[in-house]
Motif scaffolding. Sequence first.
Motif, PDB file in Angstrom:
ATOM      1  N   GLN A 175      80.045  68.162  77.695  1.00  0.00           N
ATOM      2  CA  GLN A 175      79.089  67.191  77.267  1.00  0.00           C
ATOM      3  C   GLN A 175      79.865  66.529  76.074  1.00  0.00           C
ATOM      4  O   GLN A 175      79.017  65.440  75.806  1.00  0.00           O
ATOM      5  CB  GLN A 175      77.823  68.110  76.609  1.00  0.00           C
ATOM      6  N   LEU A 221      79.285  62.334  76.003  1.00  0.00           N
ATOM      7  CA  LEU A 221      78.751  61.693  74.868  1.00  0.00           C
ATOM      8  C   LEU A 221      79.757  60.689  74.560  1.00  0.00           C
ATOM      9  O   LEU A 221      79.361  59.352  74.037  1.00  0.00           O
ATOM     10  CB  LEU A 221      78.522  62.677  73.739  1.00  0.00           C
ATOM     11  N   ASP A 232      78.327  52.218  75.966  1.00  0.00           N
ATOM     12  CA  ASP A 232      77.266  51.570  75.338  1.00  0.00           C
ATOM     13  C   ASP A 232      77.748  50.472  74.483  1.00  0.00           C
ATOM     14  O   ASP A 232      77.456  49.352  74.698  1.00  0.00           O
ATOM     15  CB  ASP A 232      76.540  52.289  74.544  1.00  0.00           C
ATOM     16  N   VAL A 238      79.498  58.883  66.079  1.00  0.00           N
ATOM     17  CA  VAL A 238      78.813  60.002  66.696  1.00  0.00           C
ATOM     18  C   VAL A 238      79.265  61.346  66.477  1.00  0.00           C
ATOM     19  O   VAL A 238      78.790  62.239  66.356  1.00  0.00           O
ATOM     20  CB  VAL A 238      79.041  59.549  68.188  1.00  0.00           C
ATOM     21  N   TRP A 272      72.000  69.031  70.967  1.00  0.00           N
ATOM     22  CA  TRP A 272      72.161  67.647  70.401  1.00  0.00           C
ATOM     23  C   TRP A 272      72.198  66.859  71.575  1.00  0.00           C
ATOM     24  O   TRP A 272      72.435  65.640  71.630  1.00  0.00           O
ATOM     25  CB  TRP A 272      73.567  67.640  69.814  1.00  0.00           C
ATOM     26  N   PHE A 273      72.135  67.492  72.832  1.00  0.00           N
ATOM     27  CA  PHE A 273      72.370  66.613  74.055  1.00  0.00           C
ATOM     28  C   PHE A 273      71.379  65.629  74.448  1.00  0.00           C
ATOM     29  O   PHE A 273      71.492  64.558  74.972  1.00  0.00           O
ATOM     30  CB  PHE A 273      72.310  67.700  75.245  1.00  0.00           C
ATOM     31  N   TYR A 319      70.503  63.337  72.419  1.00  0.00           N
ATOM     32  CA  TYR A 319      70.862  62.191  71.594  1.00  0.00           C
ATOM     33  C   TYR A 319      71.434  61.138  72.629  1.00  0.00           C
ATOM     34  O   TYR A 319      70.893  59.955  72.626  1.00  0.00           O
ATOM     35  CB  TYR A 319      72.314  62.355  70.880  1.00  0.00           C
ATOM     36  N   VAL A 320      71.925  61.673  73.769  1.00  0.00           N
ATOM     37  CA  VAL A 320      72.411  60.681  74.924  1.00  0.00           C
ATOM     38  C   VAL A 320      71.325  59.516  75.241  1.00  0.00           C
ATOM     39  O   VAL A 320      70.080  59.900  75.843  1.00  0.00           O
ATOM     40  CB  VAL A 320      72.870  61.214  76.221  1.00  0.00           C
ATOM     41  N   ILE A 321      71.919  58.230  75.153  1.00  0.00           N
ATOM     42  CA  ILE A 321      70.692  57.013  75.248  1.00  0.00           C
ATOM     43  C   ILE A 321      69.123  57.327  74.737  1.00  0.00           C
ATOM     44  O   ILE A 321      68.975  57.853  73.671  1.00  0.00           O
ATOM     45  CB  ILE A 321      70.902  56.786  76.800  1.00  0.00           C
TER      46      ILE A 321
END
Lengths: 122, 138
Positions: free
Chosen positions: A88, A92, A99, B119, B133-134, B136-138
Motif C-alpha cells: 500500500q 501510494l 497525480d 506524503v 490511512w488508505f 487518502y488515495v485520490i
Amino acid sequence: MVYLATCRENCSIRSISEATGISSGYLEQLMIPLRRAGLVQAERGVQGGYRLAKADITCKEVLAASEGDFEPAPCKNCTRTDACKTHQIWSLLQSAVVDFSSQVTILELASHLVESEAGGGI
Amino acid sequence: MKISTRGRYGLRLLVDIAEHANEGPIALTVVAKRQNLSEKYLQQVALLLTRGGFLTSVKGSGGGYLLERKSEEIMIYDVLDLLEGNIAFEEPPGSEENAIERVIRLHFYQKLDQEVKKVFEGLSLCEVTKAQWFTYVI
C-alpha cells in the motif's frame, strides 16, 4: 518535448540535438514511442521535422510513452499483495507521482524556459 | 525511481515487528519465515535500521528486535531516506546543465520530490500497520 513546445515550426533532429544536448541517434529512438503515443508528429520534406501533436501534453504522458508506467516496486505479479501492507505504501507513492506528473504540462515547463531566457538565466 | 530490495525488505521487517510489538523481541528467523524473506538479508537490513535508530536489538535467548520508538513516531519518509540513501527523482545538475535540463529539474523533478516527501512525512509506521490511512488515495 519542452524544446519542441518553444518552436513555432517543425524542428529537425539536428536542431533539437543542438538545443537539448541529446545525441541525434538517441533522439531518433525517442521519437518512435512518442509518435506512437500520439504526442509528436513528423513531417517529411524541406520544411519537415517534428512538432508537438497537441497542446495539452502532460509530463505523465511523456514519461509513460518513453519509460512505461511508473512502478516503484515489482508488486504486479506478487501473490502477497492483499496481505502486504507495504504494498500500500508503494501504491501510494505511485499515485502521488502519477497525480503530480499529470498536472504538469510540457507547455508550462516551456513557459519557465522562456522566462529564464528572458531574464538572462541561462 | 525504483525502490531497492533493501528499501522494500526493510519496510516489511519494520511492519512485521510493529504488528507483533506486543510479543516482545522478535527473532529474525521468525520474520524470515513469516515474510518469506532470506534471514541473511534481513540481518543486514536490521543492522542498518538499528544504526538508524528505528530498531533496538535484545541479545540472548528470547532475544530479537524491538522498535526503538513508538510506531506513531516512526515516519515512513525517514525510514525510506535511510534505506534508500536519498529518495528523490531530482539528480544533482551536471557541470554542463543546459537551460532545458535546468527548467525540468527545478520545475518538475524538484517539485515532484517535494510532493512525495509531503506524503511520506505525514505517514507513520503505526498508520501503515493499521492501514487506516488508505482512504487518502485520490
